[in-house]
Design an enzyme around this catalytic site. Structure first.
Site, PDB file in Angstrom:
ATOM      1  N   ALA A   1       0.838  -1.004   0.087  1.00 53.03           N
ATOM      2  CA  ALA A   1      -0.047  -0.007  -0.070  1.00 53.03           C
ATOM      3  C   ALA A   1       0.896   1.290  -0.041  1.00 53.03           C
ATOM      4  O   ALA A   1       2.088   1.084   0.376  1.00 53.03           O
ATOM      5  CB  ALA A   1      -0.948  -0.054   1.335  1.00 53.03           C
ATOM      6  N   ASP A   2       0.012   2.425  -0.611  1.00 54.96           N
ATOM      7  CA  ASP A   2       0.940   3.599  -0.438  1.00 54.96           C
ATOM      8  C   ASP A   2      -0.058   4.782  -0.240  1.00 54.96           C
ATOM      9  O   ASP A   2      -0.996   4.730  -1.112  1.00 54.96           O
ATOM     10  CB  ASP A   2       1.654   3.995  -1.726  1.00 54.96           C
ATOM     11  CG  ASP A   2       2.571   5.017  -1.336  1.00 54.96           C
ATOM     12  OD1 ASP A   2       3.961   4.844  -1.046  1.00 54.96           O
ATOM     13  OD2 ASP A   2       2.386   6.145  -1.743  1.00 54.96           O
TER      14      ASP A   2
END
Length: 206
Positions: free
Chosen positions: A78-79
């Protein structure tokens, strides 16, 4: 089925680990990927979140190559990107950067995008980007000064963590709260379930 499935989280974020634990999920391995997160020229914040989550997932996949014990694992990356308009805000490293960011967010709305990327055991890549709109109150000089002194801005996209003191700055939030913390739980759990990861079995184990 549950006992043989392994989930690798391509992140070292304690917040993402805590959020997964909230959903009854414990990664079998944490594999943080240290990548260049510099936006490309004219890159939209949503596109940046999508690209970086995919790059982290693919980097983690490359990192376990040659490790037979991790063949067939799920890989989750995730970012999170915080922006005002198309202006992407940093993860401040310096007090001055954090101060500038908080002054910018004061009294206005901003968006938080989190890209999530799941690599399945058959190496299919699934992606989603979640968008939340957040409005801060007008911050006083004392608000900013004392928040900076707390140190809670360190390492946080946009220079704040909503799960801490900065939660008291939020006037309005439209969308996913957990997205702003760093991992949208509804979308992440649905993505895992949709790809055959036995989330419910973990609830029974817990």
């Amino acid at each position: 089925m549950t006992a043989t499935q392994k989930l690798i989280l391509a992140s070292g974020s304690p917040r993402r680990v805590e959020l997964l634990a909230q959903a009854g999920i414990e990664p079998a391995r944490l594999l943080p990927m240290d990548l260049d997160e510099t936006p490309k020229r004219a890159e939209h914040p949503r596109s940046l979140a999508r690209r970086l989550s995919a790059e982290k997932a693919k980097a983690a996949l490359a990192a376990i190559k040659g490790e037979p014990g991790w063949d067939g694992s799920y890989i989750l990356a995730a970012d999170t990107v915080v922006c005002v308009g198309r202006r992407i805000l940093p993860k401040p490293e310096l007090l001055s950067e954090a101060s500038s960011t908080l002054h910018l967010l004061s009294g206005r709305s901003h968006r938080v995008y989190t890209g999530i990327c799941l690599v399945t055991p058959d190496r299919t890549i699934r992606q989603k980007v979640v968008d939340t709109k957040v409005r801060f109150k007008r911050l006083s000089g004392l608000d900013i000064e004392t928040y900076l002194a707390s140190g809670q801005w360190r390492g946080k996209a946009g220079g704040y963590g909503i799960q801490g003191i900065a939660g008291s700055f939020v006037v309005k939030l439209v969308g996913s709260y957990t997205n702003v913390v760093g991992l949208p739980l509804y979308e992440t759990v649905n993505l895992l379930i949709g790809e055959g990861y036995d989330v419910h079995g973990r609830w029974l184990e817990g």
